[in-house]
Design an enzyme around this catalytic site. Sequence first.
Site, PDB file in Angstrom:
ATOM      1  N   SER A 191       0.763  -1.096   0.011  1.00 32.63           N
ATOM      2  CA  SER A 191      -0.007   0.029   0.228  1.00 32.63           C
ATOM      3  C   SER A 191       0.827   1.272   0.078  1.00 32.63           C
ATOM      4  O   SER A 191       1.785   1.314   1.023  1.00 32.63           O
ATOM      5  CB  SER A 191      -0.948  -0.064   1.390  1.00 32.63           C
ATOM      6  OG  SER A 191      -1.590   1.291   1.281  1.00 32.63           O
ATOM      7  N   GLY A 192       0.397   2.216  -1.094  1.00 35.82           N
ATOM      8  CA  GLY A 192       1.300   3.540  -1.160  1.00 35.82           C
ATOM      9  C   GLY A 192       2.467   3.406  -1.888  1.00 35.82           C
ATOM     10  O   GLY A 192       3.276   4.500  -2.202  1.00 35.82           O
ATOM     11  N   THR A 196      -2.008   2.020  -8.002  1.00 34.03           N
ATOM     12  CA  THR A 196      -3.214   2.523  -8.524  1.00 34.03           C
ATOM     13  C   THR A 196      -2.955   3.725  -9.587  1.00 34.03           C
ATOM     14  O   THR A 196      -3.335   3.767 -10.635  1.00 34.03           O
ATOM     15  CB  THR A 196      -4.403   3.146  -7.629  1.00 34.03           C
ATOM     16  OG1 THR A 196      -4.600   2.050  -6.412  1.00 34.03           O
ATOM     17  CG2 THR A 196      -5.555   3.570  -8.033  1.00 34.03           C
ATOM     18  N   ASN A 241      -1.042   5.071   3.367  1.00 33.11           N
ATOM     19  CA  ASN A 241      -1.448   5.614   2.034  1.00 33.11           C
ATOM     20  C   ASN A 241      -2.720   6.348   2.113  1.00 33.11           C
ATOM     21  O   ASN A 241      -3.590   5.769   2.654  1.00 33.11           O
ATOM     22  CB  ASN A 241      -1.340   4.548   1.031  1.00 33.11           C
ATOM     23  CG  ASN A 241      -1.946   4.950  -0.528  1.00 33.11           C
ATOM     24  OD1 ASN A 241      -1.770   6.338  -0.709  1.00 33.11           O
ATOM     25  ND2 ASN A 241      -1.905   4.118  -1.454  1.00 33.11           N
ATOM     26  N   SER A 244      -5.439   4.429  -0.394  1.00 26.49           N
ATOM     27  CA  SER A 244      -4.918   3.001  -0.333  1.00 26.49           C
ATOM     28  C   SER A 244      -6.158   2.132  -1.034  1.00 26.49           C
ATOM     29  O   SER A 244      -7.194   2.280  -0.521  1.00 26.49           O
ATOM     30  CB  SER A 244      -4.629   2.475   0.865  1.00 26.49           C
ATOM     31  OG  SER A 244      -4.489   0.979   0.968  1.00 26.49           O
ATOM     32  N   SER A 245      -5.741   1.122  -2.078  1.00 21.86           N
ATOM     33  CA  SER A 245      -7.047   0.234  -2.407  1.00 21.86           C
ATOM     34  C   SER A 245      -7.352  -0.982  -1.537  1.00 21.86           C
ATOM     35  O   SER A 245      -6.226  -1.523  -1.087  1.00 21.86           O
ATOM     36  CB  SER A 245      -6.446  -0.211  -3.939  1.00 21.86           C
ATOM     37  OG  SER A 245      -6.320   0.674  -4.805  1.00 21.86           O
ATOM     38  N   GLY A 473       0.205  -6.160  -2.361  1.00 17.14           N
ATOM     39  CA  GLY A 473       1.473  -6.616  -2.077  1.00 17.14           C
ATOM     40  C   GLY A 473       1.598  -7.309  -1.128  1.00 17.14           C
ATOM     41  O   GLY A 473       0.747  -7.599  -0.205  1.00 17.14           O
ATOM     42  N   GLU A 475       1.890  -8.115   2.618  1.00 20.52           N
ATOM     43  CA  GLU A 475       1.549  -7.415   3.665  1.00 20.52           C
ATOM     44  C   GLU A 475       2.074  -7.945   5.140  1.00 20.52           C
ATOM     45  O   GLU A 475       1.958  -9.190   5.580  1.00 20.52           O
ATOM     46  CB  GLU A 475       0.166  -7.145   3.681  1.00 20.52           C
ATOM     47  CG  GLU A 475      -0.453  -6.042   2.820  1.00 20.52           C
ATOM     48  CD  GLU A 475      -1.685  -5.590   3.069  1.00 20.52           C
ATOM     49  OE1 GLU A 475      -2.109  -4.724   2.409  1.00 20.52           O
ATOM     50  OE2 GLU A 475      -2.163  -6.090   4.105  1.00 20.52           O
TER      51      GLU A 475
END
Length: 1112
Positions: A191-192, A196, A241, A244-245, A473, A475
Amino acid sequence: MHWCNSGCKELRVWMLHNNSGKECCWVHVLNCCKDKQENQPFPTIKVPAVVPLVCWSHERSYSFRLGNFAVDLQAAGSDGIRLTMESALTARDRVGVQDFVLLENFTSEAAFIENLRKRFKENLIYTYIGSVLVSVNPYKDLEIYSKQHMERYRGVSFYEVSPHLYAIADNSYRSLRIERKDQCILISGESGAGKTEATKKILQYYAVTCPASDQVETVKDRLLQSNPVLEAFGNAKTLRNDNSSRFGKYMDVQFDYKGAPVGGHILNYLLEKSRVVHQNHGERNFHIFYQLLEGGEDDLLRRLGLEKNPQQYHYLVKGQCARVSSISDKNDWKVVRRALSVINFNDNEVEDLLSIVASVLHLGNVQFAADEQGNAQVTTENQIKYLARLLGVEGSVLREALIHKTIIAKGEELVSPLNLEQAAYARDALAKAVYGRTFSWLVNKINKSLAYKEAECPGWRSATVLGLLDIYGFEVFQHNSFEQFCINYCNEKLQQLFIELTLKSEQEEYESEGIAWEPVQYFNNKIICDLVEEKFKGIISILDEECLRPGDATDMTFLEKLEETVKNHPHFLTHKLADQKTRKSLGREEFRLLHYAGEVTYSVTGFLDKNNDLLFRNLKETMCNSENTIINHCFERTELTDKKRPETAATQFKNSLSKLMEILMSKEPSYIRCIKPNDAKQAGRFDEVLIRHQVKYLGLMENLRVRRAGFAYRRKYEIFLQRYKSLCSETWPTWEGRPHDGVAVLVKHLGYKQEEYKMGRTKIFIRFPKTLFATEDALEIRKQSLATKIQATWRGFYWRQKFLHMKHSAITIQSWWRGTQGRRKASKKKWAVETIRRFIKGFIYRNYPRCSENEYFLDYIRYSFLMNLKRNLPKNVLDKSWPTPPPSLYEVSQLLRQLCMQNMVWSYCKRISPEWKQQLDQKVVASEMFKGKKDNYPQSVPRLFINTRLGTEEINPKVLQVLGNETIKYAVPVVKYDRKGYKARVRQLLLTQNAIFIVEEAKIKQRIDYANLTGISVSSLSDSLFVLHVRCEDNKQKGDVVLQSDHVIETLTKTAMSADKINNVNISQGSIKFTIGQGKEGIIDFTSGSELLIAKAKNGHLAVVAPRLNSR
């Protein structure tokens, strides 16, 4: 191009087209700053049209291939722009290598990260590992995504340009077009890291560079506008992020036979529904809630029963981060509303969708209290009313469903009340279910708007597909739960696929080139995938079994079952199974998996609840009866009649992941690995510890090791020969034979050892990067001599061509000019002859009526006269000159003269001021009275009449006081001659509106009303005497007044005009008689003499001798 800094140079590059349509290029470097008087450090280089111009590198420089050598136009920081041919080794020291495969020490993680750091420092955020792109989030805007950059990468060979997202996108697109094989781009990272944004940039690239039509533009808009909608409902602000998605996304973009995007389809994975009801400190719920509250119109919020303050809603305050400085919810709301209309949402669907979003907020504010029996009761009836209206259900039914659950036992339905904890669970479960199912409906709705209408193109095969996978990704948090377990399982599967496909593509390339394949040793993570997904023995199977079995199943019983089933697995560890030392880092409710990327410790707390994802039956029944079309679609009645237990969340995810793997296996993959440089989201900050962590979890070192297992560099013979042929005299400037033979000669000349390279069927394979770098350095040195030679040859050619061209041009111009001059001279002579002939004939017939023989002559005479008249018009009304007209124009001349005079008079009168008009009026009167009659009149003509000869300060105040309101129009000093003795006395003559006053100092000696003034007498000589004749009937009058004035013409004119006696002025030739008193008369005799003399004669008359000034 023009860069300018302190002490800078200016670089000019011109792209020109010659007459044949071929391109040529001018490259010119010169001093820019005016205060620098240096010689030009580099001469102008012009590339001839016959030399191909190919762009080959764009890393902070612009490099052009001029024929067979390259010129780098490179930015040199504060030194401005310089035309460089420096050693590539120096550039590598500064910015690293653009492909990790070329790292000399490719097994060193430190060397890998150092190369990343060098490039990141120079804003070079993209680096290759073979065909894999590694992207580092810069956390700032870089000017590398413009349309010019898109065009630079469009249709260019993958390795001829610097690493970029667009190179991956274009390479996949060209493979799809040429090979007609489906492609996919896998984008991963934590994330970040920028996943996206990378997806957006790729979609924008296709939107700009692909063929377009009205239908295609609609599809492009919907593809692009689907992003802000999905981000609003599926993205949230997290600690790592701001956007973040919180779901995985796979998007298929469909292209027709022309290569235009004609449709799309989106698959979503594992939406983080728990975020709806709970957020960690410093995090937010999904964006759409805040966008609706911040940007929604007052009327809309009133209909939804919402307030603008997020602090009013229980589901939005848990993270204590309702507002974020980097996020503009109000602007994002406008983008989302516009995007919904683009992707074909009607007003009713938007209203229903926003009603569901509002209902989730109201659900969070539903509160419970316990009654006497400990059963939960709803205490917030107002929220139930809003929910009933927004969800389209009965309020009483919803209230009962929130505090009761229905149990079916042996065919009978039992209704059981819920306690406070169970009611809160039911409320949160309903909120998660409503939001999660609505998100799935939203994705399906977008898919319908993107659906490819294949029937519109009959006769053509199905569209080719390019997939974009934007997925979470690996985590690893301080606290890892069910979501991290699923995400990391997904990454294990993707890593397994990645290694398999990478090895497969490598092996296929080696085999196609006829080079022996050397088996590569790598970690096969199938053992971990089996640990998670194996039937009956895998973690997911054990979790499902524990969720389904009767009895009191808990998270701890699930952990115990795991310990019992997989206790001997080398990648599984719990507190119970660990040794004494490891137990200190493991809690009793935790288990540890040794993933391909490292160890991750998971807490089993919440595993069963999140896997079950249960919603009580009575809540489902309530939702099935909803009048909200979206809710009614999301909760189907078949769920109530279907006795088969629904799949658990983990099983659903495993099955969807299996389908995803099948999709990806059927396509040609490309990879983008995204890295986050720091947790603070700061530009320019490179956190080495964090990046090492991501390099490990993304498996980049493993990827590099597989890629470097054989040969580090491979290129087609044609490309290799074209680039390096200048290093060998046998291959320079052109090689006539087969490229394979040319490369063989070239590498032999360069001294390649046998173990350093292999010759394939179409490519040369170089094993060691140092071999390639040595070749590159030799090429850099060779460029300098080639540049000098090209410059010298071109200058000679250019100036020779320029001289020949100028010579040819001069001859052509001279010939043309001589011919033009001759033709003009002949034409002029012919015209002159014709003119003279017509003139002579016209002169002969000049006295005849107008006819063809004399019309030219008459016209000429008329024209000549008029032009002469134009040049010699009178300058003013006094100018009586006028050109003599020809006989035929005499009458016209008189009319023109009259018109000219009238015009001059009119113009003159228009310019006269009121003061000057008064002056002229007086002069006209004087002329009428005295012209040709009074000897001294001509001397008065050029002198202006003055308004008064005496100022008020020269008139005694007592006189002014006596006059009172009577205004003095004119005052002049005079000499009065007594009636008896003719003694001269100084007096003042004052003219007012009604009378004439004779004043002696402070005393008015005589007043003569204008009515009593019978006339004025004056001689015709040059004397200045005059007589005012007064009626004798008036007893106050003593007789006529004899006066002398130095301004006699002016005085008499003003007196006559004031008294209206212009016609009563008498000019006598010899003598003037005047009345002295009662019946007595006096006589003034006037004679000519040499000088003025006034005296009493012996006969008692007043004798005046005056000189004659003018003869009449």
